[in-house]
Design a protein around this motif. Structure first.
Motif, PDB file in Angstrom:
ATOM      1  N   CYS A   1      35.579  35.203  55.419  1.00 53.14           N
ATOM      2  CA  CYS A   1      36.450  35.260  56.593  1.00 53.14           C
ATOM      3  C   CYS A   1      37.552  34.379  56.062  1.00 53.14           C
ATOM      4  O   CYS A   1      37.634  33.201  55.663  1.00 53.14           O
ATOM      5  CB  CYS A   1      35.814  34.428  57.677  1.00 53.14           C
ATOM      6  SG  CYS A   1      36.984  34.320  59.221  1.00 53.14           S
ATOM      7  N   GLY A   2      38.948  35.194  55.907  1.00 48.31           N
ATOM      8  CA  GLY A   2      39.994  34.302  55.149  1.00 48.31           C
ATOM      9  C   GLY A   2      40.169  35.083  53.696  1.00 48.31           C
ATOM     10  O   GLY A   2      39.212  35.005  52.817  1.00 48.31           O
ATOM     11  N   PHE A   3      41.013  35.805  53.573  1.00 42.72           N
ATOM     12  CA  PHE A   3      41.312  36.354  52.098  1.00 42.72           C
ATOM     13  C   PHE A   3      42.530  35.999  51.391  1.00 42.72           C
ATOM     14  O   PHE A   3      43.324  36.653  50.958  1.00 42.72           O
ATOM     15  CB  PHE A   3      41.201  37.741  52.035  1.00 42.72           C
ATOM     16  CG  PHE A   3      40.531  38.442  50.903  1.00 42.72           C
ATOM     17  CD1 PHE A   3      39.365  37.970  50.532  1.00 42.72           C
ATOM     18  CD2 PHE A   3      41.203  39.366  50.352  1.00 42.72           C
ATOM     19  CE1 PHE A   3      38.735  38.757  49.414  1.00 42.72           C
ATOM     20  CE2 PHE A   3      40.677  40.030  49.123  1.00 42.72           C
ATOM     21  CZ  PHE A   3      39.430  39.551  48.911  1.00 42.72           C
ATOM     22  N   GLY A   4      42.835  34.445  51.611  1.00 38.22           N
ATOM     23  CA  GLY A   4      43.934  33.887  50.906  1.00 38.22           C
ATOM     24  C   GLY A   4      43.444  33.672  49.715  1.00 38.22           C
ATOM     25  O   GLY A   4      42.538  34.323  48.983  1.00 38.22           O
ATOM     26  N   ARG A   5      44.178  32.640  48.858  1.00 33.53           N
ATOM     27  CA  ARG A   5      43.844  32.247  47.496  1.00 33.53           C
ATOM     28  C   ARG A   5      42.153  31.712  47.572  1.00 33.53           C
ATOM     29  O   ARG A   5      41.491  32.178  46.346  1.00 33.53           O
ATOM     30  CB  ARG A   5      44.413  31.112  47.253  1.00 33.53           C
ATOM     31  CG  ARG A   5      46.094  30.983  47.052  1.00 33.53           C
ATOM     32  CD  ARG A   5      46.820  29.853  46.624  1.00 33.53           C
ATOM     33  NE  ARG A   5      48.125  30.133  46.573  1.00 33.53           N
ATOM     34  CZ  ARG A   5      48.792  30.585  45.474  1.00 33.53           C
ATOM     35  NH1 ARG A   5      48.278  30.844  44.319  1.00 33.53           N
ATOM     36  NH2 ARG A   5      50.023  30.806  45.593  1.00 33.53           N
TER      37      ARG A   5
END
Length: 127
Positions: free
Chosen positions: A10-14
């Motif tokens: 959950c969350g596909f930033g850095r």
């Protein structure tokens, strides 16, 4: 025989992408040393999600390549689900592990706090 471990990121930033890259690069070691075979069943980001379908398993290397080219995850063919959020994913899949990497508000812990509570309510392990 390796134990299958289904994962949602959950969350596909850095941070989320770095975790996905670690999963890909350590896949053999996890299988040989620990008897684990992790597989991503979904990845959630701000614009939507990608989710494995029975006939087409989710490929983290392909997803990482897609995102490196500047494309949003929800637009990837076959797996893309524009607008699907974390709670929607939890309503559709039952992962073994939830990896929470969304940016978190220091005051109230959101949105991670809500995601973590929802995953724990469904008896999903959370990292």
């Amino acid at each position: 025989m390796a134990m299958q471990v289904s994962i949602v990121i959950c969350g596909f930033g850095r941070v989320g992408r770095a975790f996905a890259e670690l999963l890909v690069s350590k896949e053999r070691m996890l299988r040989e040393r620990y008897g684990l075979e992790p597989s991503a069943v979904a990845v959630v980001d701000i614009g939507g999600a990608v989710q494995a379908v029975k006939e087409v398993p989710l490929s983290l290397p392909m997803l990482l390549d897609w995102v490196r080219k500047g494309n949003p995850i929800e637009k990837i063919p076959r797996w893309g689900r524009p607008g699907l959020n974390a709670e929607g994913v939890l309503g559709e899949v039952s992962p073994d592990v939830w990896i929470e990497t969304t940016p978190t508000n220091i005051v109230d812990g959101e949105p991670a706090y809500t995601h973590i509570k929802a995953a724990l309510k469904r008896e999903v392990h959370v990292v």
